[in-house]
Scaffold this motif. Structure first.
Motif, mmCIF file in Angstrom:
data_model
loop_
_atom_site.group_PDB
_atom_site.id
_atom_site.type_symbol
_atom_site.label_atom_id
_atom_site.label_comp_id
_atom_site.label_asym_id
_atom_site.label_seq_id
_atom_site.Cartn_x
_atom_site.Cartn_y
_atom_site.Cartn_z
ATOM 1 N N ARG A 15 0.827 -1.215 0.000
ATOM 2 C CA ARG A 15 0.000 0.000 0.000
ATOM 3 C C ARG A 15 0.860 1.263 0.000
ATOM 4 O O ARG A 15 0.570 2.233 -0.700
ATOM 5 C CB ARG A 15 -0.927 0.014 1.217
ATOM 6 N N PHE A 16 1.895 1.243 0.797
ATOM 7 C CA PHE A 16 2.839 2.341 0.925
ATOM 8 C C PHE A 16 3.499 2.640 -0.433
ATOM 9 O O PHE A 16 3.548 3.786 -0.885
ATOM 10 C CB PHE A 16 3.878 1.885 1.958
ATOM 11 N N LEU A 17 3.975 1.590 -1.099
ATOM 12 C CA LEU A 17 4.642 1.750 -2.399
ATOM 13 C C LEU A 17 3.672 2.215 -3.479
ATOM 14 O O LEU A 17 4.010 3.089 -4.290
ATOM 15 C CB LEU A 17 5.305 0.435 -2.816
ATOM 16 N N VAL A 18 2.483 1.638 -3.501
ATOM 17 C CA VAL A 18 1.476 2.035 -4.496
ATOM 18 C C VAL A 18 1.166 3.517 -4.356
ATOM 19 O O VAL A 18 1.166 4.262 -5.343
ATOM 20 C CB VAL A 18 0.188 1.183 -4.367
ATOM 21 N N LYS A 19 0.923 3.954 -3.137
ATOM 22 C CA LYS A 19 0.570 5.362 -2.913
ATOM 23 C C LYS A 19 1.706 6.293 -3.349
ATOM 24 O O LYS A 19 1.472 7.303 -4.018
ATOM 25 C CB LYS A 19 0.223 5.582 -1.445
ATOM 26 N N ALA A 20 2.927 5.951 -2.985
ATOM 27 C CA ALA A 20 4.078 6.792 -3.344
ATOM 28 C C ALA A 20 4.253 6.869 -4.857
ATOM 29 O O ALA A 20 4.488 7.951 -5.405
ATOM 30 C CB ALA A 20 5.349 6.246 -2.697
ATOM 31 N N LEU A 21 4.129 5.751 -5.532
ATOM 32 C CA LEU A 21 4.309 5.725 -6.983
ATOM 33 C C LEU A 21 3.158 6.425 -7.702
ATOM 34 O O LEU A 21 3.377 7.134 -8.689
ATOM 35 C CB LEU A 21 4.478 4.284 -7.473
ATOM 36 N N GLN A 22 1.944 6.245 -7.215
ATOM 37 C CA GLN A 22 0.806 6.948 -7.820
ATOM 38 C C GLN A 22 0.940 8.459 -7.616
ATOM 39 O O GLN A 22 0.666 9.233 -8.531
ATOM 40 C CB GLN A 22 -0.513 6.438 -7.240
#
Length: 119
Positions: A15-22
């Motif tokens: 979730r952390f990575l998805v949010k940062a990349l988005q």
């Protein structure tokens, strides 16, 4: 908008990575295991595969190897806490893959993704 496929079995990390990349402007599709991510790769192309190495059902090295067979131009980046042992000289991981060790700072991750996709 570059399409990234993320395979990470840790729910919070994913979730952390998805949010940062988005937030950085990327189109991110994520899965909690390598097998599901591989099945998605067979359905549509992605510019970058971002994967953990140690995962259930199919590890990240096998996922990366299969992804490179499907699309030799796909960029591959590993995020792992086991980089030193997992990617030794005998590894079947694609040689052009980038490795970031956990814990990874989100700014560093986003910068590395930008660099890989620009190359």
């Amino acid at each position: 908008m570059s399409k990234i496929l993320l395979a990470e079995d840790d729910t919070d990390m994913r979730r952390f990575l998805v949010k940062a990349l988005q937030n950085a402007g990327f189109d991110v599709t994520s899965y909690d295991n390598g097998l599901s991510a591989y099945q998605r790769l067979r359905e549509e192309p992605f510019e970058l595969l971002l994967t953990d190495i140690v995962m259930p059902e199919m590890d990240g090295i096998e996922l990366a190897r299969r992804a490179a067979e499907l699309d030799p131009d796909i960029k591959i980046m590993f995020i792992t806490g086991f980089a030193a042992v997992a990617l030794n000289a005998d590894s079947t991981a694609p040689k052009q893959a980038k490795v970031l060790s956990k814990p990874v700072h989100l700014r560093d991750l986003v910068n590395e993704v930008h660099k890989m996709l620009a190359a």
